[in-house]
Write a protein that holds these residues in place. Structure first.
Motif, PDB file in Angstrom:
ATOM      1  N   ILE A 325       0.868  -1.182   0.000  1.00 43.56           N
ATOM      2  CA  ILE A 325       0.000   0.000   0.000  1.00 43.56           C
ATOM      3  C   ILE A 325       0.904   1.230   0.000  1.00 43.56           C
ATOM      4  CG2 ILE A 325      -2.032   1.060   1.074  1.00 43.56           C
ATOM      5  CD1 ILE A 325      -2.473  -1.503   2.624  1.00 43.56           C
ATOM      6  N   THR A 326       1.477   1.517  -1.140  1.00 46.77           N
ATOM      7  CA  THR A 326       2.524   2.545  -1.198  1.00 46.77           C
ATOM      8  C   THR A 326       1.981   3.952  -0.997  1.00 46.77           C
ATOM      9  OG1 THR A 326       2.295   2.570  -3.605  1.00 46.77           O
ATOM     10  CG2 THR A 326       4.008   1.156  -2.685  1.00 46.77           C
ATOM     11  N   TRP A 327       0.723   4.206  -1.364  1.00 40.86           N
ATOM     12  CA  TRP A 327       0.207   5.569  -1.205  1.00 40.86           C
ATOM     13  C   TRP A 327       0.107   5.957   0.269  1.00 40.86           C
ATOM     14  CZ3 TRP A 327      -4.316   6.896   1.326  1.00 40.86           C
ATOM     15  CH2 TRP A 327      -5.214   5.867   1.607  1.00 40.86           C
ATOM     16  N   VAL A 328      -0.182   4.968   1.136  1.00 45.62           N
ATOM     17  CA  VAL A 328      -0.213   5.245   2.576  1.00 45.62           C
ATOM     18  C   VAL A 328       1.199   5.517   3.081  1.00 45.62           C
ATOM     19  CG1 VAL A 328      -0.782   4.330   4.851  1.00 45.62           C
ATOM     20  CG2 VAL A 328      -2.307   3.897   2.915  1.00 45.62           C
ATOM     21  N   ARG A 329       2.166   4.801   2.519  1.00 46.39           N
ATOM     22  CA  ARG A 329       3.572   5.055   2.882  1.00 46.39           C
ATOM     23  C   ARG A 329       3.918   6.525   2.654  1.00 46.39           C
ATOM     24  NH1 ARG A 329       7.475   3.348  -1.655  1.00 46.39           N
ATOM     25  NH2 ARG A 329       6.353   5.172  -2.451  1.00 46.39           N
ATOM     26  N   ASP A 330       3.524   7.060   1.509  1.00 49.12           N
ATOM     27  CA  ASP A 330       3.834   8.455   1.188  1.00 49.12           C
ATOM     28  C   ASP A 330       3.066   9.422   2.092  1.00 49.12           C
ATOM     29  OD1 ASP A 330       5.418   7.416  -0.787  1.00 49.12           O
ATOM     30  OD2 ASP A 330       3.981   7.794  -2.408  1.00 49.12           O
ATOM     31  N   VAL A 331       1.809   9.101   2.371  1.00 49.26           N
ATOM     32  CA  VAL A 331       0.994   9.958   3.244  1.00 49.26           C
ATOM     33  C   VAL A 331       1.602  10.018   4.640  1.00 49.26           C
ATOM     34  CG1 VAL A 331      -1.216  10.113   4.457  1.00 49.26           C
ATOM     35  CG2 VAL A 331      -1.178   9.683   1.999  1.00 49.26           C
ATOM     36  N   VAL A 332       2.057   8.865   5.136  1.00 47.77           N
ATOM     37  CA  VAL A 332       2.667   8.822   6.468  1.00 47.77           C
ATOM     38  C   VAL A 332       3.944   9.657   6.494  1.00 47.77           C
ATOM     39  CG1 VAL A 332       3.831   7.337   8.146  1.00 47.77           C
ATOM     40  CG2 VAL A 332       1.672   6.614   7.130  1.00 47.77           C
ATOM     41  N   ALA A 333       4.750   9.549   5.456  1.00 47.45           N
ATOM     42  CA  ALA A 333       5.999  10.314   5.410  1.00 47.45           C
ATOM     43  C   ALA A 333       5.721  11.814   5.441  1.00 47.45           C
ATOM     44  CB  ALA A 333       6.793   9.951   4.157  1.00 47.45           C
ATOM     45  N   ILE A 334       4.735  12.262   4.652  1.00 49.20           N
ATOM     46  CA  ILE A 334       4.391  13.684   4.621  1.00 49.20           C
ATOM     47  C   ILE A 334       3.797  14.129   5.957  1.00 49.20           C
ATOM     48  CG2 ILE A 334       2.890  15.406   3.544  1.00 49.20           C
ATOM     49  CD1 ILE A 334       3.146  13.758   0.938  1.00 49.20           C
ATOM     50  N   GLY A 335       2.897  13.299   6.519  1.00 50.80           N
ATOM     51  CA  GLY A 335       2.276  13.638   7.806  1.00 50.80           C
ATOM     52  C   GLY A 335       3.280  13.721   8.935  1.00 50.80           C
ATOM     53  N   ALA A 336       4.236  12.786   8.945  1.00 47.96           N
ATOM     54  CA  ALA A 336       5.269  12.812   9.984  1.00 47.96           C
ATOM     55  C   ALA A 336       6.142  14.046   9.850  1.00 47.96           C
ATOM     56  CB  ALA A 336       6.127  11.551   9.888  1.00 47.96           C
ATOM     57  N   CYS A 337       6.477  14.385   8.621  1.00 48.63           N
ATOM     58  CA  CYS A 337       7.305  15.570   8.368  1.00 48.63           C
ATOM     59  C   CYS A 337       6.632  16.819   8.914  1.00 48.63           C
ATOM     60  CB  CYS A 337       7.542  15.705   6.867  1.00 48.63           C
ATOM     61  SG  CYS A 337       8.491  17.152   6.394  1.00 48.63           S
ATOM     62  N   ILE A 338       5.359  16.975   8.612  1.00 47.93           N
ATOM     63  CA  ILE A 338       4.617  18.148   9.079  1.00 47.93           C
ATOM     64  C   ILE A 338       4.422  18.104  10.596  1.00 47.93           C
ATOM     65  CG2 ILE A 338       2.404  19.350   8.950  1.00 47.93           C
ATOM     66  CD1 ILE A 338       2.188  18.373   6.051  1.00 47.93           C
ATOM     67  N   GLY A 339       4.086  16.928  11.101  1.00 51.11           N
ATOM     68  CA  GLY A 339       3.785  16.799  12.521  1.00 51.11           C
ATOM     69  C   GLY A 339       4.950  17.096  13.435  1.00 51.11           C
ATOM     70  N   LEU A 340       6.143  16.713  13.004  1.00 52.97           N
ATOM     71  CA  LEU A 340       7.309  16.922  13.856  1.00 52.97           C
ATOM     72  C   LEU A 340       7.637  18.398  14.025  1.00 52.97           C
ATOM     73  CD1 LEU A 340       9.571  13.963  12.714  1.00 52.97           C
ATOM     74  CD2 LEU A 340       8.379  14.210  14.882  1.00 52.97           C
ATOM     75  N   ILE A 341       7.177  19.231  13.088  1.00 48.02           N
ATOM     76  CA  ILE A 341       7.389  20.675  13.234  1.00 48.02           C
ATOM     77  C   ILE A 341       6.714  21.165  14.512  1.00 48.02           C
ATOM     78  CG2 ILE A 341       6.934  22.942  12.240  1.00 48.02           C
ATOM     79  CD1 ILE A 341       6.935  21.659   9.489  1.00 48.02           C
ATOM     80  N   VAL A 342       5.475  20.731  14.726  1.00 48.95           N
ATOM     81  CA  VAL A 342       4.718  21.183  15.894  1.00 48.95           C
ATOM     82  C   VAL A 342       5.323  20.660  17.183  1.00 48.95           C
ATOM     83  CG1 VAL A 342       2.510  20.971  17.077  1.00 48.95           C
ATOM     84  CG2 VAL A 342       2.568  21.524  14.673  1.00 48.95           C
ATOM     85  N   VAL A 343       5.774  19.400  17.176  1.00 49.07           N
ATOM     86  CA  VAL A 343       6.373  18.843  18.388  1.00 49.07           C
ATOM     87  C   VAL A 343       7.609  19.641  18.777  1.00 49.07           C
ATOM     88  CG1 VAL A 343       7.251  16.762  19.490  1.00 49.07           C
ATOM     89  CG2 VAL A 343       5.539  16.566  17.695  1.00 49.07           C
ATOM     90  N   CYS A 344       8.433  19.942  17.780  1.00 51.27           N
ATOM     91  CA  CYS A 344       9.618  20.766  18.017  1.00 51.27           C
ATOM     92  C   CYS A 344       9.214  22.122  18.588  1.00 51.27           C
ATOM     93  CB  CYS A 344      10.393  20.925  16.715  1.00 51.27           C
ATOM     94  SG  CYS A 344      11.839  21.997  16.829  1.00 51.27           S
ATOM     95  N   MET A 345       8.168  22.722  18.025  1.00 51.64           N
ATOM     96  CA  MET A 345       7.728  24.043  18.452  1.00 51.64           C
ATOM     97  C   MET A 345       7.251  24.041  19.901  1.00 51.64           C
ATOM     98  SD  MET A 345       4.684  26.437  16.874  1.00 51.64           S
ATOM     99  CE  MET A 345       3.368  25.418  17.556  1.00 51.64           C
ATOM    100  N   ILE A 346       6.456  23.052  20.272  1.00 53.89           N
ATOM    101  CA  ILE A 346       5.873  23.063  21.612  1.00 53.89           C
ATOM    102  C   ILE A 346       6.909  22.716  22.671  1.00 53.89           C
ATOM    103  CG2 ILE A 346       4.049  22.125  23.062  1.00 53.89           C
ATOM    104  CD1 ILE A 346       2.382  21.714  20.599  1.00 53.89           C
ATOM    105  N   LEU A 347       7.849  21.848  22.345  1.00 58.87           N
ATOM    106  CA  LEU A 347       8.924  21.584  23.303  1.00 58.87           C
ATOM    107  C   LEU A 347       9.788  22.830  23.495  1.00 58.87           C
ATOM    108  CD1 LEU A 347      10.075  17.951  22.413  1.00 58.87           C
ATOM    109  CD2 LEU A 347       8.767  18.709  24.396  1.00 58.87           C
ATOM    110  N   MET A 348      10.018  23.566  22.414  1.00 55.89           N
ATOM    111  CA  MET A 348      10.771  24.810  22.536  1.00 55.89           C
ATOM    112  C   MET A 348       9.981  25.827  23.363  1.00 55.89           C
ATOM    113  SD  MET A 348      12.534  27.186  19.551  1.00 55.89           S
ATOM    114  CE  MET A 348      13.156  25.777  18.644  1.00 55.89           C
TER     115      MET A 348
END
Length: 508
Positions: A325-348
């Motif tokens: 299910i390669t399309w989910v693989r790509d969606v997860v990669a994009i979602g993780a990329c975006i999501g980690l921005i917020v985690v970094c922001m809130i820890l800062m």
């Protein structure tokens, strides 16, 4: 000049009205809940699921998450009472100052610096990895020299995202919250896709046996530094999987829950902290626990734990790729990329607020506590924090520090849990908008569970933690003790007693 002098609750709250260090009250219950969910859903769900399934828990990864969630939930109840009673920036640092004394407050503040700064830098580096994966999808490759600190000269994407996040935080927590709302919605959508699509690809045979039989660990010859401390202390034969593996896995995935305590650091910026902060803490924990359990069952159901690479930085994407299910693989990669921005922001955000509170008390240079005249944010300490995080993320490989973040957070939870019981006895007269149910039992269980999880971290992690704390003591006695506002103003080292005829000790 006593190192155990305490700062009264009344003084802590009065300090929030100082015009030079006053924070704007922009956040409601929804903002705080989103902050909590935004920071918790990050590296834990996107990275640690594969590592722990392959190396510790097998399909019982869901149980590891549940154990970690229970420990966080118990501590969260204590945090909720403290934050609603003392709605002041600084979280566990401020709470400890009011109950356990200045030296303990400094200790926990220094400990939180470790948790938030290193955690934010690690997540900025994690963002860089996923960002480059997303670029690969579109055929774009980042030159090695600026793509990685370990293989090149600098991790440029990590530096850039850390500085951008810093800029958002300086502009204001309400703007940061609005940005967070959008990104959290994206992350929740990605997680929902993982769960819904993953359930259609689950092979129930991959869950059998649910708790794999205990087996000797490959690191059994590694000695004290590479083994869980409890193994060395009790002379237990090192092993993976089994019940012990599930508990060791809980100590590792505990990193996945780090961040809910950031909600407490923003109490001073809440519109109605007595109501909103407990809601933000407890609701965010409940939401992510359900999501973590579901995702962990999916990842071990779609792909056998035996086939998962513990060093895979994107186990969810790999699992779906293995299932075709390669399309989910790509969606997860994009979602993780975006999501980690917020985690970094809130820890800062958490780091800047803790350092802000310490500077306002004089334990760090007081000039760092000045707030921006237009944005109402502690811009000086946020700027310093952002630059430090960017430097760490850009030039250091921080993978080995994940456990160090865990041990620091668990230690903070222990002190907060103890502090709730101390404050119940010393200040039973204080109004408490939220009361920890069965406080003596809940707080005691929180201390025991957190300490047990600490014992399941490696001896090397304990060594690094003790070295960091020793450096903190040196800084306190060379600077903080002599510049403390409480000491300079001659505050008595005492706790206020309830007035005659006041309410009796709360037994709940």
């Amino acid at each position: 000049m006593s190192v155990f002098r305490t700062k009264s609750i009344e003084q802590s709250i009065a300090d929030t009205d100082d015009p030079e260090t006053k924070l704007r009250k922009d956040l409601g219950a929804l903002d705080l809940t989103i902050f909590g969910v935004g920071v918790i859903i990050g590296a834990g769900i996107f990275v640690l699921t594969g590592k722990v399934a392959a190396s510790n828990s097998g399909p019982a990864l869901a149980l590891s998450f549940l154990i970690a969630a229970i420990a966080c939930g118990l501590a969260g109840l204590c945090y909720a009472e403290f934050a609603s009673t003392v709605p002041v920036a600084g979280s566990a640092y401020t709470f400890s100052y009011a109950t356990l004394g200045e030296l303990v407050a400094w200790t926990i503040g220094w400990d939180l610096v470790l948790e938030f700064t290193i955690g934010s830098a690690a997540l900025a580096a994690g963002f860089s990895g996923y960002f480059q994966t997303v670029l690969d999808i579109f055929g774009v490759e980042v030159p090695t020299q600026v793509a990685s600190a370990s293989e090149g000269f600098i991790d440029l994407p990590a530096v850039i995202i850390a500085l951008l996040v810093m800029g958002l935080l300086i502009l204001g927590t309400k703007l940061s919250s609005a940005f967070n709302l959008v990104v959290v919605a994206i992350k929740l959508l990605v997680v929902a896709i993982v769960i819904v699509v993953g359930l259609t690809a689950v092979n129930a045979d991959n869950w059998v046996p649910f708790i794999p039989e205990s087996a000797p660990t490959p690191d059994s010859d590694g000695g004290f530094r590479s083994l869980p401390l409890i193994t060395s202390l009790l002379g237990i034969e090192p092993a993976i999987f089994g019940v012990a593996g599930v508990i060791s896995g809980a100590a590792v995935v505990f990193f996945a829950f780090i961040g809910f305590d950031v909600v407490a650091t923003t109490a001073e910026e809440a519109k109605n902290p007595q109501r909103d902060v407990p809601i933000g803490i407890l609701s965010s924990l409940a939401i992510v626990t359900v999501l973590y359990a579901a995702v962990s069952l999916v990842v071990t159901g779609v792909q056998s734990y035996k086939d998962i690479d513990p060093n895979d930085p994107a186990p969810l994407s790999t699992a779906f790729e293995a299932a075709g299910i390669t399309w989910v693989r790509d969606v997860v990669a994009i979602g993780a990329c975006i999501g980690l921005i917020v985690v970094c922001m809130i820890l800062m955000l958490g780091q800047s607020r803790v350092a802000f509170a310490m500077a306002r008390d004089g334990l760090l240079p007081r000039g760092l506590a000045r707030t921006h005249p237009k944005f109402g944010t502690p811009h000086r300490i946020t700027l310093i924090t952002g630059v430090v995080v960017a430097a760490l993320a850009g030039f250091l490989d921080l993978e080995t520090l994940a456990n160090l973040v865990n041990i620091g957070t668990l230690f903070a939870f222990i002190l907060v849990s103890i502090g709730v019981l101390v404050l119940r006895r010393t200040r039973p007269d204080l109004p408490r908008a939220f009361r920890t149910p069965f406080a003596p039992v809940v707080a005691t269980l929180s201390v025991l569970m957190c300490f047990y999880l600490m014992l399941n971290l490696t001896g090397e992690t304990w060594e690094r933690f003790l070295i960091w704390m020793a450096i903190g003591f040196v800084v306190y006695f060379l600077y903080g003790r002599g510049h403390s506002r409480l000491g300079l103003e001659g505050e008595p080292a005492r706790q206020e007693k309830p007035a005659a005829g006041g309410p009796s000790l709360d037994k709940s």
